[in-house]
Design a protein around this motif. Structure first.
Motif: not given
Length: 360
Positions: A221-245
């Protein structure tokens, strides 16, 4: 220092459900919170409750029996997601203060009904968004307040795991309340709202990626803010190499932290917080990485720095609940904040179904 709570009667608590959430999180935290007494548990697993908690806690066969008890002041709902709304509503109508394990409900409409009922009756209603007390979240919040990274332009929040085999449990079923979006989505959305506020829009892609999956087990997912900020939300049950928290990208540098908060694993291993030694609880040995731009240097060189992770503090949630019930503090997770999480859960589902960004 306010010592009134030392002479106040203990908050007598009834816990509904003794599955993973009730057994791993709520029972240990309730039993080690000064000023609280876990009095009764409503569960069909009577023997498991007695083995874990002993004979000093009453075991009741169903939630109705618990709600009829005049000595229960606070009811904690830790049952499967689909039962949160009806059980919390029944508890409020029985005159009890209520804590609901996340997710608040299955939809914003259900959550809104609970908020209205609690307001009408003047009762405390709160949601166990425990990830507000993750050590890395507390570290990120402090870092943002410091301004060291400048204006944040992009942030990433990951909750990646590897669960290769689909298990026969309600969390992974096609029934209402199953799936990763309703399970881990509230954690990430709540943290994003606490750190960055309400977005202008959300875009979400929700999928089932494992063989035999009955419910969604991946989302981006991605949240878009009025300031131009983007916040990515990610989760997976198949992540043998997890992304950074956590990842933060700002105009003055960035921050990255790997690994999940240690408190869940500590509780799963049977460890319990000691109120007399809070410093022994919640340590996270995984530090974060800072890269900071120095404007006085030629070019775009970045200085590297290790940033220690703050101690996590799940016990703070029930300490605050106890204080709020005795009139000594605020509700740690007001229901309107949890309702905002559910609104974004609903909008994310709509975005995924319509394959487009949806405005707040």
């Amino acid at each position: 220092m306010d010592n009134r709570s030392t002479s106040a009667p203990p908050v007598r608590v009834g816990l509904v459900g003794f599955g993973y959430a009730g057994r791993t999180f709520h029972a240990p935290l309730l039993r080690t919170t000064p000023g609280m007494t876990l009095t009764a548990v409503a569960s069909t697993q009577a023997e498991a409750v007695r083995q874990a908690l002993g004979d000093e806690v009453d075991v009741l066969p169903h939630v109705d029996a618990l709600l009829q008890r005049d000595d229960i002041e606070l009811v904690v709902i830790a049952t499967p997601n689909a039962s949160h709304h009806p059980q919390a509503l029944a508890a409020l109508r029985a005159g009890k203060a209520v804590v609901v394990d996340k997710p608040f409900a299955l939809s914003a409409e259900q959550a809104g009904e609970l908020v209205s009922e609690a307001e009408h009756r003047g009762l405390l209603l709160s949601v166990f968004h425990n990830r507000r007390w993750d050590g890395d979240f507390l570290t990120v919040r402090s870092l943002l307040h410091s301004g060291r990274l400048g204006r944040i332009v992009h942030a990433e929040l990951h909750f990646d795991r590897f669960r290769g085999q689909v298990r026969p449990r309600w969390r992974e079923s096609a029934d209402a309340g199953g799936g990763l979006w309703i399970d881990l989505g509230p954690h990430l959305i709540d943290q994003a709202l606490q750190l960055f506020g309400v977005p202008e829009a959300i875009g979400a892609d929700i999928a089932s990626v494992r063989e035999g999956a009955e419910a969604d087990d991946w989302f981006h997912g991605q949240l878009r803010y009025a300031s131009g900020l983007r916040v990515t939300l990610h989760a997976s049950a198949l992540a043998a190499h997890p992304g950074p928290r956590f990842v933060l990208h700002g105009t003055k540098g960035g921050y990255r932290k790997w690994g999940l908060d240690a408190q869940e694993d500590m509780l799963k291993a049977g460890q319990q917080p000691d109120p007399a030694r809070p410093e022994d609880w919640g340590a996270d040995t995984q530090s974060g990485e800072l890269r900071l731009w120095r404007a006085d240097q030629p070019g775009d060189l970045l200085d590297a720095e290790v940033l220690a992770t703050q101690r996590g503090d799940y016990p703070q949630y029930y300490r605050a609940i106890c204080a709020a019930l005795r009139g000594h503090g605020a509700n740690p997770v007001p229901p309107m904040e949890a309702l905002m999480v559910m609104r974004l859960i609903d909008l994310g589902r709509r975005s995924a179904q319509e394959r487009r960004e949806v405005a707040w």
